[in-house]
Design a protein around this motif. Structure first.
Motif, PDB file in Angstrom:
ATOM      1  N   GLN A   1       0.811  -1.221   0.064  1.00  0.00           N
ATOM      2  CA  GLN A   1       0.169  -0.003  -0.012  1.00  0.00           C
ATOM      3  C   GLN A   1       0.772   1.129  -0.037  1.00  0.00           C
ATOM      4  OE1 GLN A   1      -3.004  -0.202   3.011  1.00  0.00           O
ATOM      5  NE2 GLN A   1      -2.913  -2.313   3.327  1.00  0.00           N
ATOM      6  N   GLY A   2       1.977   1.261   0.024  1.00  0.00           N
ATOM      7  CA  GLY A   2       2.796   2.287   0.263  1.00  0.00           C
ATOM      8  C   GLY A   2       2.712   3.293  -0.880  1.00  0.00           C
ATOM      9  N   LYS A   3       2.748   2.785  -2.209  1.00  0.00           N
ATOM     10  CA  LYS A   3       2.946   3.681  -3.472  1.00  0.00           C
ATOM     11  C   LYS A   3       1.388   4.507  -3.335  1.00  0.00           C
ATOM     12  CE  LYS A   3       6.727   2.623  -4.453  1.00  0.00           C
ATOM     13  NZ  LYS A   3       7.857   3.316  -4.280  1.00  0.00           N
ATOM     14  N   SER A   4       0.625   4.197  -2.591  1.00  0.00           N
ATOM     15  CA  SER A   4      -0.885   4.854  -2.678  1.00  0.00           C
ATOM     16  C   SER A   4      -0.777   6.046  -1.947  1.00  0.00           C
ATOM     17  CB  SER A   4      -1.906   3.910  -2.297  1.00  0.00           C
ATOM     18  OG  SER A   4      -1.811   3.569  -0.822  1.00  0.00           O
ATOM     19  N   ILE A   5       0.038   6.188  -1.157  1.00  0.00           N
ATOM     20  CA  ILE A   5      -0.016   7.469  -0.197  1.00  0.00           C
ATOM     21  C   ILE A   5       0.443   8.582  -1.337  1.00  0.00           C
ATOM     22  CG2 ILE A   5       1.365   8.731   1.402  1.00  0.00           C
ATOM     23  CD1 ILE A   5       2.155   6.112   2.719  1.00  0.00           C
ATOM     24  N   SER A   6      -0.603   9.647  -1.200  1.00  0.00           N
ATOM     25  CA  SER A   6      -0.238  10.659  -2.042  1.00  0.00           C
ATOM     26  C   SER A   6      -0.160  11.750  -1.190  1.00  0.00           C
ATOM     27  CB  SER A   6      -1.725  10.975  -2.860  1.00  0.00           C
ATOM     28  OG  SER A   6      -2.752  10.974  -2.133  1.00  0.00           O
ATOM     29  N   MET A   7       0.917  12.358  -1.250  1.00  0.00           N
ATOM     30  CA  MET A   7       1.489  13.631  -0.273  1.00  0.00           C
ATOM     31  C   MET A   7       1.491  14.677  -0.973  1.00  0.00           C
ATOM     32  SD  MET A   7       1.863  12.197   2.791  1.00  0.00           S
ATOM     33  CE  MET A   7       2.524  13.436   3.537  1.00  0.00           C
ATOM     34  N   SER A   8      -0.014  15.061  -1.396  1.00  0.00           N
ATOM     35  CA  SER A   8       0.027  16.360  -2.055  1.00  0.00           C
ATOM     36  C   SER A   8       0.400  17.721  -1.356  1.00  0.00           C
ATOM     37  CB  SER A   8      -1.507  16.583  -2.893  1.00  0.00           C
ATOM     38  OG  SER A   8      -2.274  16.678  -1.766  1.00  0.00           O
ATOM     39  N   GLU A   9       0.722  18.644  -1.777  1.00  0.00           N
ATOM     40  CA  GLU A   9       0.795  19.819  -1.062  1.00  0.00           C
ATOM     41  C   GLU A   9      -0.370  20.296  -0.134  1.00  0.00           C
ATOM     42  OE1 GLU A   9       3.406  22.642   0.355  1.00  0.00           O
ATOM     43  OE2 GLU A   9       3.808  21.306  -1.372  1.00  0.00           O
ATOM     44  N   ASP A  10      -1.539  20.061  -0.674  1.00  0.00           N
ATOM     45  CA  ASP A  10      -2.640  20.259   0.270  1.00  0.00           C
ATOM     46  C   ASP A  10      -2.794  19.421   1.497  1.00  0.00           C
ATOM     47  OD1 ASP A  10      -3.465  22.245  -1.555  1.00  0.00           O
ATOM     48  OD2 ASP A  10      -5.048  20.961  -2.604  1.00  0.00           O
ATOM     49  N   ALA A  11      -2.566  18.109   1.019  1.00  0.00           N
ATOM     50  CA  ALA A  11      -2.369  17.169   2.202  1.00  0.00           C
ATOM     51  C   ALA A  11      -1.645  17.487   3.266  1.00  0.00           C
ATOM     52  CB  ALA A  11      -2.387  15.753   1.543  1.00  0.00           C
ATOM     53  N   ARG A  12      -0.282  17.981   2.867  1.00  0.00           N
ATOM     54  CA  ARG A  12       0.861  18.491   3.854  1.00  0.00           C
ATOM     55  C   ARG A  12       0.266  19.465   4.788  1.00  0.00           C
ATOM     56  NH1 ARG A  12       4.985  18.457  -0.227  1.00  0.00           N
ATOM     57  NH2 ARG A  12       5.203  16.514  -0.900  1.00  0.00           N
ATOM     58  N   ASN A  13      -0.225  20.537   4.002  1.00  0.00           N
ATOM     59  CA  ASN A  13      -0.946  21.574   4.514  1.00  0.00           C
ATOM     60  C   ASN A  13      -1.974  21.418   5.414  1.00  0.00           C
ATOM     61  OD1 ASN A  13       1.156  23.231   3.498  1.00  0.00           O
ATOM     62  ND2 ASN A  13      -0.311  24.010   1.759  1.00  0.00           N
ATOM     63  N   MET A  14      -2.994  20.599   5.197  1.00  0.00           N
ATOM     64  CA  MET A  14      -4.038  20.222   5.990  1.00  0.00           C
ATOM     65  C   MET A  14      -3.409  19.242   7.325  1.00  0.00           C
ATOM     66  SD  MET A  14      -7.479  18.512   4.781  1.00  0.00           S
ATOM     67  CE  MET A  14      -7.582  16.887   5.598  1.00  0.00           C
ATOM     68  N   ALA A  15      -2.368  18.598   7.176  1.00  0.00           N
ATOM     69  CA  ALA A  15      -1.871  17.563   8.191  1.00  0.00           C
ATOM     70  C   ALA A  15      -1.494  18.402   9.471  1.00  0.00           C
ATOM     71  CB  ALA A  15      -0.865  16.976   7.763  1.00  0.00           C
ATOM     72  N   THR A  16      -1.368  19.860   9.081  1.00  0.00           N
ATOM     73  CA  THR A  16      -0.986  20.678  10.321  1.00  0.00           C
ATOM     74  C   THR A  16      -1.945  21.026  11.419  1.00  0.00           C
ATOM     75  OG1 THR A  16      -1.043  22.692   9.254  1.00  0.00           O
ATOM     76  CG2 THR A  16       1.089  21.640   9.017  1.00  0.00           C
ATOM     77  N   VAL A  17      -3.282  20.680  10.951  1.00  0.00           N
ATOM     78  CA  VAL A  17      -4.509  21.168  11.658  1.00  0.00           C
ATOM     79  C   VAL A  17      -5.263  19.774  12.035  1.00  0.00           C
ATOM     80  CG1 VAL A  17      -6.438  22.493  11.811  1.00  0.00           C
ATOM     81  CG2 VAL A  17      -4.858  23.329  10.630  1.00  0.00           C
ATOM     82  N   GLY A  18      -5.744  19.784  13.295  1.00  0.00           N
ATOM     83  CA  GLY A  18      -6.669  18.491  13.833  1.00  0.00           C
ATOM     84  C   GLY A  18      -7.860  18.429  13.079  1.00  0.00           C
ATOM     85  N   GLN A  19      -8.556  17.460  12.965  1.00  0.00           N
ATOM     86  CA  GLN A  19      -9.548  17.066  12.158  1.00  0.00           C
ATOM     87  C   GLN A  19     -10.993  16.559  13.056  1.00  0.00           C
ATOM     88  OE1 GLN A  19      -9.000  14.276   8.944  1.00  0.00           O
ATOM     89  NE2 GLN A  19     -11.181  14.496   8.234  1.00  0.00           N
ATOM     90  N   PHE A  20     -12.073  17.199  12.864  1.00  0.00           N
ATOM     91  CA  PHE A  20     -12.955  16.980  13.597  1.00  0.00           C
ATOM     92  C   PHE A  20     -13.546  15.586  13.040  1.00  0.00           C
ATOM     93  CE2 PHE A  20     -17.768  16.866  13.648  1.00  0.00           C
ATOM     94  CZ  PHE A  20     -17.968  16.950  15.134  1.00  0.00           C
ATOM     95  N   VAL A  21     -14.026  14.489  14.015  1.00  0.00           N
ATOM     96  CA  VAL A  21     -14.589  13.286  13.919  1.00  0.00           C
ATOM     97  C   VAL A  21     -16.119  13.066  14.150  1.00  0.00           C
ATOM     98  CG1 VAL A  21     -14.156  10.853  14.326  1.00  0.00           C
ATOM     99  CG2 VAL A  21     -12.292  12.229  13.902  1.00  0.00           C
ATOM    100  N   ASP A  22     -16.320  13.469  15.457  1.00  0.00           N
ATOM    101  CA  ASP A  22     -17.850  13.319  15.855  1.00  0.00           C
ATOM    102  C   ASP A  22     -17.975  14.065  16.941  1.00  0.00           C
ATOM    103  OD1 ASP A  22     -20.162  12.150  16.081  1.00  0.00           O
ATOM    104  OD2 ASP A  22     -19.275  10.317  17.143  1.00  0.00           O
ATOM    105  N   ILE A  23     -19.208  14.392  17.370  1.00  0.00           N
ATOM    106  CA  ILE A  23     -19.672  15.213  18.365  1.00  0.00           C
ATOM    107  C   ILE A  23     -20.868  14.197  19.091  1.00  0.00           C
ATOM    108  CG2 ILE A  23     -21.566  16.157  17.192  1.00  0.00           C
ATOM    109  CD1 ILE A  23     -20.677  18.919  18.943  1.00  0.00           C
ATOM    110  N   LYS A  24     -20.812  14.107  20.500  1.00  0.00           N
ATOM    111  CA  LYS A  24     -21.858  13.633  21.227  1.00  0.00           C
ATOM    112  C   LYS A  24     -21.935  14.754  22.211  1.00  0.00           C
ATOM    113  CE  LYS A  24     -20.695   9.065  20.628  1.00  0.00           C
ATOM    114  NZ  LYS A  24     -20.069   7.889  20.814  1.00  0.00           N
ATOM    115  N   TRP A  25     -23.415  14.870  22.712  1.00  0.00           N
ATOM    116  CA  TRP A  25     -23.910  15.765  23.727  1.00  0.00           C
ATOM    117  C   TRP A  25     -24.811  15.254  24.663  1.00  0.00           C
ATOM    118  CZ3 TRP A  25     -29.166  17.585  24.162  1.00  0.00           C
ATOM    119  CH2 TRP A  25     -29.619  17.068  23.054  1.00  0.00           C
ATOM    120  N   LYS A  26     -24.999  15.593  25.878  1.00  0.00           N
ATOM    121  CA  LYS A  26     -26.211  15.245  26.748  1.00  0.00           C
ATOM    122  C   LYS A  26     -26.381  16.375  27.609  1.00  0.00           C
ATOM    123  CE  LYS A  26     -23.156  12.845  30.084  1.00  0.00           C
ATOM    124  NZ  LYS A  26     -22.734  11.704  30.601  1.00  0.00           N
ATOM    125  N   LEU A  27     -27.878  16.302  27.921  1.00  0.00           N
ATOM    126  CA  LEU A  27     -28.363  17.465  28.797  1.00  0.00           C
ATOM    127  C   LEU A  27     -28.280  16.738  30.212  1.00  0.00           C
ATOM    128  CD1 LEU A  27     -29.747  20.146  29.322  1.00  0.00           C
ATOM    129  CD2 LEU A  27     -31.696  18.935  28.752  1.00  0.00           C
TER     130      LEU A  27
END
Length: 187
Positions: A102-128
């Protein structure tokens, strides 16, 4: 870290490596080290989430650097053999196999590198909830909202962030989300 990698069975290490490749390919938001650690511990192996997260960071750095430098499987294994002689043989075999498949499938585009410096939202849960009383106050009847955000940090580790808000704070929070949704509708 090599002594901790030695503790991880080959199948779990392979799963970790494959999740890292999927994360680097932006197919999943991150590597859920807490869940993987729980499963490893259930199998009877003593390892903590912090150590597993460090191993995931090292392997992620290894794969992303190899992708950036466009290394072949043999070049990667040679570098691992020269630089990290303490790495267990089963780990090198897993890395070789995963990178070869699977190694060759990694696409390290410039956008991907720039985006990798910020966290990513996955899910939210709430309760009252309502605080009924405490040892210092007999009758609180204080409503609150507990929010838990699941976030993948830049290295791909998924963590939970929780906080509580009063009802007025939650209404403001909700209003801001409605404003964001309205702006996104115009895009």
């Amino acid at each position: 870290a090599a002594d901790k990698i030695n503790l991880i069975p080959q199948d779990f290490f392979a799963e970790l490596c494959e999740q890292i490749i999927q994360h680097l390919n932006q197919k999943i938001p991150g590597v859920n080290t807490a869940e993987l650690c729980r499963r490893i511990q259930t199998s009877g192996i003593e390892i903590n989430v912090g150590d597993l997260a460090k191993i995931a960071n090292i392997v992620s750095f290894l794969f992303s650097t190899a992708a950036r430098n466009n290394l072949s499987t043999e070049e990667l294994v040679t570098i691992l053999g020269n630089a990290v002689s303490a790495l267990p043989k089963h780990a090198v075999q897993v890395i070789r196999h995963v990178w070869n498949e699977q190694g060759k499938s990694i696409s390290m585009s410039e956008d991907a590198r720039n985006m990798a410096t910020v966290g990513q939202f996955v899910d939210i849960k709430w309760k009252l909830g309502v605080a009924m009383s405490s040892d210092t106050c007999r009758s609180l009847k204080y409503p609150y909202v507990t929010v838990t955000l699941k976030v993948a940090d830049p290295s791909g580790q998924i963590t939970d962030k929780s906080f509580e808000m009063t009802i007025p704070q939650f209404k403001n929070f909700f209003r801001q989300f409605k404003e964001m949704a309205a702006v996104l509708e115009t895009v």
